[in-house]
Write a protein that holds these residues in place. Structure first.
Motif, PDB file in Angstrom:
ATOM      1  N   VAL A  36       0.828  -1.207   0.000  1.00  0.00           N
ATOM      2  CA  VAL A  36       0.000   0.000   0.000  1.00  0.00           C
ATOM      3  C   VAL A  36       0.864   1.260   0.000  1.00  0.00           C
ATOM      4  CG1 VAL A  36      -1.733   1.299   1.287  1.00  0.00           C
ATOM      5  CG2 VAL A  36      -1.898  -1.193   1.145  1.00  0.00           C
ATOM      6  N   GLU A  37       0.602   2.113  -0.962  1.00  0.00           N
ATOM      7  CA  GLU A  37       1.220   3.444  -1.025  1.00  0.00           C
ATOM      8  C   GLU A  37       0.434   4.408  -0.139  1.00  0.00           C
ATOM      9  OE1 GLU A  37       3.712   6.501  -1.893  1.00  0.00           O
ATOM     10  OE2 GLU A  37       4.034   4.452  -2.569  1.00  0.00           O
ATOM     11  N   PRO A  61       5.114   5.520 -10.112  1.00  0.00           N
ATOM     12  CA  PRO A  61       5.040   4.551 -11.212  1.00  0.00           C
ATOM     13  C   PRO A  61       4.560   3.177 -10.746  1.00  0.00           C
ATOM     14  CG  PRO A  61       7.326   5.013 -10.620  1.00  0.00           C
ATOM     15  CD  PRO A  61       6.482   5.936  -9.817  1.00  0.00           C
ATOM     16  N   GLY A  62       3.730   2.559 -11.551  1.00  0.00           N
ATOM     17  CA  GLY A  62       3.289   1.184 -11.310  1.00  0.00           C
ATOM     18  C   GLY A  62       2.242   1.002 -10.235  1.00  0.00           C
ATOM     19  N   VAL A  63       1.484   2.034  -9.900  1.00  0.00           N
ATOM     20  CA  VAL A  63       0.445   1.882  -8.889  1.00  0.00           C
ATOM     21  C   VAL A  63      -0.906   1.616  -9.543  1.00  0.00           C
ATOM     22  CG1 VAL A  63       1.594   3.299  -7.139  1.00  0.00           C
ATOM     23  CG2 VAL A  63      -0.005   4.362  -8.721  1.00  0.00           C
ATOM     24  N   ILE A  88      -4.239   5.540 -14.869  1.00  0.00           N
ATOM     25  CA  ILE A  88      -3.969   4.566 -13.810  1.00  0.00           C
ATOM     26  C   ILE A  88      -5.094   3.533 -13.827  1.00  0.00           C
ATOM     27  CG2 ILE A  88      -3.749   4.261 -11.299  1.00  0.00           C
ATOM     28  CD1 ILE A  88      -1.489   5.898 -12.390  1.00  0.00           C
ATOM     29  N   SER A  89      -4.729   2.264 -13.714  1.00  0.00           N
ATOM     30  CA  SER A  89      -5.778   1.242 -13.664  1.00  0.00           C
ATOM     31  C   SER A  89      -6.465   1.289 -12.303  1.00  0.00           C
ATOM     32  CB  SER A  89      -5.199  -0.146 -13.925  1.00  0.00           C
ATOM     33  OG  SER A  89      -4.339  -0.525 -12.895  1.00  0.00           O
ATOM     34  N   TYR A  90      -7.745   1.016 -12.315  1.00  0.00           N
ATOM     35  CA  TYR A  90      -8.514   0.993 -11.065  1.00  0.00           C
ATOM     36  C   TYR A  90      -9.436  -0.210 -11.071  1.00  0.00           C
ATOM     37  CZ  TYR A  90     -12.575   2.738 -13.623  1.00  0.00           C
ATOM     38  OH  TYR A  90     -13.619   2.871 -14.505  1.00  0.00           O
ATOM     39  N   THR A  91      -9.789  -0.645  -9.874  1.00  0.00           N
ATOM     40  CA  THR A  91     -10.705  -1.760  -9.690  1.00  0.00           C
ATOM     41  C   THR A  91     -11.673  -1.403  -8.572  1.00  0.00           C
ATOM     42  OG1 THR A  91      -8.944  -3.300 -10.292  1.00  0.00           O
ATOM     43  CG2 THR A  91     -10.887  -4.236  -9.226  1.00  0.00           C
ATOM     44  N   ALA A 107      -2.113   1.048  -4.466  1.00  0.00           N
ATOM     45  CA  ALA A 107      -1.191  -0.045  -4.169  1.00  0.00           C
ATOM     46  C   ALA A 107      -0.230  -0.306  -5.325  1.00  0.00           C
ATOM     47  CB  ALA A 107      -1.977  -1.315  -3.864  1.00  0.00           C
ATOM     48  N   HIS A 108       0.922  -0.846  -4.959  1.00  0.00           N
ATOM     49  CA  HIS A 108       1.931  -1.290  -5.921  1.00  0.00           C
ATOM     50  C   HIS A 108       1.741  -2.781  -6.174  1.00  0.00           C
ATOM     51  CE1 HIS A 108       4.473   2.368  -5.692  1.00  0.00           C
ATOM     52  NE2 HIS A 108       3.974   2.458  -4.477  1.00  0.00           N
ATOM     53  N   LYS A 109       2.404  -3.293  -7.193  1.00  0.00           N
ATOM     54  CA  LYS A 109       2.360  -4.729  -7.468  1.00  0.00           C
ATOM     55  C   LYS A 109       3.407  -5.480  -6.652  1.00  0.00           C
ATOM     56  CE  LYS A 109       0.506  -4.152 -12.059  1.00  0.00           C
ATOM     57  NZ  LYS A 109       0.713  -4.227 -13.493  1.00  0.00           N
ATOM     58  N   HIS A 110       4.262  -4.740  -5.977  1.00  0.00           N
ATOM     59  CA  HIS A 110       5.328  -5.317  -5.164  1.00  0.00           C
ATOM     60  C   HIS A 110       5.344  -4.629  -3.800  1.00  0.00           C
ATOM     61  CE1 HIS A 110       7.569  -1.611  -5.914  1.00  0.00           C
ATOM     62  NE2 HIS A 110       7.133  -1.724  -7.153  1.00  0.00           N
TER      63      HIS A 110
END
Length: 142
Positions: A36-37, A61-63, A88-91, A107-110
């Motif tokens: 989580v950012e 980047p990448g969030v 930015i992708s969202y869900t 959030a980040h993917k890592h």
């Protein structure tokens, strides 16, 4: 060893797949806390203005943006527009079984292991409040 494998398959069939930190994932809209950012509570998302912290978080980047689907769309639509504007992708997460006080997660993917993920509790000043504060004749007396 073969018996243990069959036992694992049976347990998975009965109870479902094992999940890592299921309570944490339910609270943070399907992601881990370490990714989580930043996050907002449901009440913060329902406020009329966009939090400036969210604008900062989505510049990383990448969030991706995760939104709580239990919140009325009229409240989350401003964040959907912001995500679209910033590409930015969202869900929108619709998990009716999980109870959470979180309304938005960037959030980040890592893993990033950020210590402070919460936006300030202070309500951002809306444009209407700024106009009232400055008053009708504020430009004359400057």
């Amino acid at each position: 060893m073969v018996g243990k494998k069959i036992d694992d398959v049976l347990k998975e069939g009965l109870y479902g797949k094992k999940e890592l930190k299921p309570e944490e994932r339910k609270r943070f809209l399907g992601t881990f806390r370490e990714r989580v950012e930043g996050a907002l509570t449901i009440s913060q998302v329902q406020e009329p203005d966009i939090y400036p912290e969210v604008k900062e978080w989505i510049r990383k980047p990448g969030v991706r943006l995760l939104l709580n689907g239990k919140i009325d769309y009229s409240h989350i639509s401003k964040y959907v527009r912001l995500a679209n504007d910033q590409n930015i992708s969202y869900t929108i997460i619709q998990n009716h079984e999980a109870e959470t006080d979180i309304g938005l997660v960037v959030a980040h993917k890592h893993a990033v292991d950020k210590e402070m993920i919460w936006a300030s509790k202070k309500k951002p000043a809306s444009t209407e409040q700024k106009k009232k504060k400055n008053g009708l004749f504020s430009n004359i007396f400057k």
